[in-house]
Design a protein around this motif. Structure first.
Motif, PDB file in Angstrom:
ATOM      1  N   LYS A   1       0.832  -1.210   0.000  1.00  0.00           N
ATOM      2  CA  LYS A   1       0.000   0.000   0.000  1.00  0.00           C
ATOM      3  C   LYS A   1       0.867   1.261   0.000  1.00  0.00           C
ATOM      4  O   LYS A   1       0.523   2.251  -0.630  1.00  0.00           O
ATOM      5  CB  LYS A   1      -0.956  -0.010   1.188  1.00  0.00           C
ATOM      6  N   ASP A   2       2.003   1.208   0.693  1.00  0.00           N
ATOM      7  CA  ASP A   2       2.922   2.345   0.669  1.00  0.00           C
ATOM      8  C   ASP A   2       3.446   2.573  -0.752  1.00  0.00           C
ATOM      9  O   ASP A   2       3.473   3.711  -1.235  1.00  0.00           O
ATOM     10  CB  ASP A   2       4.088   2.113   1.639  1.00  0.00           C
ATOM     11  N   LEU A   3       3.857   1.502  -1.426  1.00  0.00           N
ATOM     12  CA  LEU A   3       4.341   1.627  -2.806  1.00  0.00           C
ATOM     13  C   LEU A   3       3.231   2.147  -3.719  1.00  0.00           C
ATOM     14  O   LEU A   3       3.458   3.016  -4.563  1.00  0.00           O
ATOM     15  CB  LEU A   3       4.866   0.286  -3.313  1.00  0.00           C
ATOM     16  N   ALA A   4       2.005   1.642  -3.534  1.00  0.00           N
ATOM     17  CA  ALA A   4       0.878   2.088  -4.351  1.00  0.00           C
ATOM     18  C   ALA A   4       0.588   3.569  -4.130  1.00  0.00           C
ATOM     19  O   ALA A   4       0.315   4.305  -5.087  1.00  0.00           O
ATOM     20  CB  ALA A   4      -0.356   1.249  -4.037  1.00  0.00           C
TER      21      ALA A   4
ATOM     22  N   LEU B   1      10.307   3.874 -11.530  1.00  0.00           N
ATOM     23  CA  LEU B   1      11.235   2.746 -11.386  1.00  0.00           C
ATOM     24  C   LEU B   1      11.908   2.728 -10.021  1.00  0.00           C
ATOM     25  O   LEU B   1      12.173   1.653  -9.472  1.00  0.00           O
ATOM     26  CB  LEU B   1      12.271   2.762 -12.510  1.00  0.00           C
ATOM     27  N   ASP B   2      12.178   3.904  -9.455  1.00  0.00           N
ATOM     28  CA  ASP B   2      12.724   3.956  -8.097  1.00  0.00           C
ATOM     29  C   ASP B   2      11.743   3.337  -7.100  1.00  0.00           C
ATOM     30  O   ASP B   2      12.145   2.611  -6.193  1.00  0.00           O
ATOM     31  CB  ASP B   2      13.028   5.400  -7.675  1.00  0.00           C
TER      32      ASP B   2
ATOM     33  N   GLU C   1      11.254  11.749 -16.925  1.00  0.00           N
ATOM     34  CA  GLU C   1      11.587  12.023 -15.524  1.00  0.00           C
ATOM     35  C   GLU C   1      10.665  11.243 -14.580  1.00  0.00           C
ATOM     36  O   GLU C   1      11.110  10.722 -13.558  1.00  0.00           O
ATOM     37  CB  GLU C   1      11.487  13.533 -15.250  1.00  0.00           C
ATOM     38  N   SER C   2       9.406  11.130 -14.949  1.00  0.00           N
ATOM     39  CA  SER C   2       8.458  10.364 -14.137  1.00  0.00           C
ATOM     40  C   SER C   2       8.791   8.874 -14.166  1.00  0.00           C
ATOM     41  O   SER C   2       8.639   8.173 -13.167  1.00  0.00           O
ATOM     42  CB  SER C   2       7.024  10.586 -14.614  1.00  0.00           C
ATOM     43  N   TRP C   3       9.241   8.373 -15.325  1.00  0.00           N
ATOM     44  CA  TRP C   3       9.635   6.966 -15.417  1.00  0.00           C
ATOM     45  C   TRP C   3      10.735   6.653 -14.404  1.00  0.00           C
ATOM     46  O   TRP C   3      10.725   5.608 -13.770  1.00  0.00           O
ATOM     47  CB  TRP C   3      10.118   6.623 -16.828  1.00  0.00           C
TER      48      TRP C   3
END
Length: 92
Positions: free
Chosen positions: A9-12, A50-51, A44-46
Protein backbone atom coordinates in the motif's frame (compact mmCIF):
# COMPACT_ATOMS: atom_id res chain seq x y z
CA UNK A 1 -3.11 -5.88 7.67
CA UNK A 2 0.01 -7.93 7.04
CA UNK A 3 3.45 -6.38 6.64
CA UNK A 4 3.34 -7.32 2.94
CA UNK A 5 0.03 -5.49 2.46
CA UNK A 6 1.28 -2.42 4.33
CA UNK A 7 4.45 -2.27 2.26
CA UNK A 8 2.47 -2.74 -0.97
CA UNK A 9 0.00 0.00 0.00
CA UNK A 10 2.92 2.34 0.67
CA UNK A 11 4.34 1.63 -2.81
CA UNK A 12 0.88 2.09 -4.35
CA UNK A 13 0.45 5.44 -2.59
CA UNK A 14 3.80 6.61 -3.88
CA UNK A 15 2.87 5.54 -7.44
CA UNK A 16 -0.47 7.35 -7.07
CA UNK A 17 1.43 10.46 -6.00
CA UNK A 18 3.24 10.22 -9.35
CA UNK A 19 -0.12 10.27 -11.18
CA UNK A 20 -0.70 6.55 -11.75
CA UNK A 21 -3.97 4.77 -10.97
CA UNK A 22 -3.14 1.77 -8.76
CA UNK A 23 -4.77 -1.42 -7.50
CA UNK A 24 -3.53 -3.49 -4.53
CA UNK A 25 -4.55 -7.12 -4.09
CA UNK A 26 -3.47 -9.51 -1.33
CA UNK A 27 -2.64 -13.12 -2.29
CA UNK A 28 -1.60 -16.12 -0.18
CA UNK A 29 2.17 -15.55 -0.41
CA UNK A 30 2.47 -11.99 -1.72
CA UNK A 31 0.61 -8.71 -2.28
CA UNK A 32 0.40 -7.32 -5.80
CA UNK A 33 0.28 -3.74 -7.04
CA UNK A 34 -0.85 -2.85 -10.56
CA UNK A 35 -0.81 0.57 -12.17
CA UNK A 36 -1.99 1.76 -15.56
CA UNK A 37 0.81 3.71 -17.26
CA UNK A 38 -0.30 6.53 -19.57
CA UNK A 39 1.33 6.80 -23.00
CA UNK A 40 2.49 10.35 -22.25
CA UNK A 41 4.42 9.57 -19.05
CA UNK A 42 7.50 11.85 -19.11
CA UNK A 43 10.99 10.34 -18.89
CA UNK A 44 11.59 12.02 -15.52
CA UNK A 45 8.46 10.36 -14.14
CA UNK A 46 9.63 6.97 -15.42
CA UNK A 47 12.79 7.32 -13.32
CA UNK A 48 10.70 8.03 -10.23
CA UNK A 49 8.31 5.16 -10.99
CA UNK A 50 11.24 2.75 -11.39
CA UNK A 51 12.72 3.96 -8.10
CA UNK A 52 9.43 3.07 -6.37
CA UNK A 53 8.86 -0.37 -7.94
CA UNK A 54 12.55 -1.18 -7.46
CA UNK A 55 11.73 -1.50 -3.75
CA UNK A 56 9.30 -4.37 -4.46
CA UNK A 57 10.48 -7.99 -4.47
CA UNK A 58 9.77 -8.23 -8.20
CA UNK A 59 8.19 -6.05 -10.87
CA UNK A 60 7.52 -5.86 -14.58
CA UNK A 61 5.58 -4.15 -17.36
CA UNK A 62 2.86 -5.68 -19.52
CA UNK A 63 2.22 -3.84 -22.77
CA UNK A 64 -0.25 -4.57 -25.54
CA UNK A 65 -2.01 -2.61 -28.23
CA UNK A 66 -5.38 -3.69 -26.80
CA UNK A 67 -4.93 -3.00 -23.10
CA UNK A 68 -2.15 -0.41 -23.01
CA UNK A 69 0.65 -0.56 -20.45
CA UNK A 70 0.25 -2.05 -16.98
CA UNK A 71 3.07 -1.87 -14.46
CA UNK A 72 3.01 -4.61 -11.83
CA UNK A 73 4.95 -5.24 -8.64
CA UNK A 74 4.81 -7.90 -5.93
CA UNK A 75 5.78 -7.80 -2.27
CA UNK A 76 6.36 -11.23 -0.71
CA UNK A 77 5.03 -12.25 2.66
CA UNK A 78 7.79 -12.54 5.25
CA UNK A 79 9.32 -15.99 5.66
CA UNK A 80 9.95 -17.13 9.24
CA UNK A 81 13.60 -16.56 10.16
CA UNK A 82 13.64 -19.36 12.73
CA UNK A 83 11.37 -22.07 14.00
CA UNK A 84 10.01 -25.32 12.71
CA UNK A 85 9.95 -24.45 9.01
CA UNK A 86 10.69 -27.98 7.79
CA UNK A 87 8.17 -29.79 9.96
CA UNK A 88 8.48 -32.01 13.04
CA UNK A 89 11.61 -34.14 13.21
CA UNK A 90 13.37 -32.37 10.35
CA UNK A 91 15.30 -29.78 12.33
CA UNK A 92 19.07 -30.07 12.51
Amino acid sequence: MSASEARAKDLATRLSDLGLTTRVEPHATYTSIEAEVPEALPAESWREVLDVVGEADRFGLLASSLTGRTLWAAVNEAVPATGDVRGPGHQR
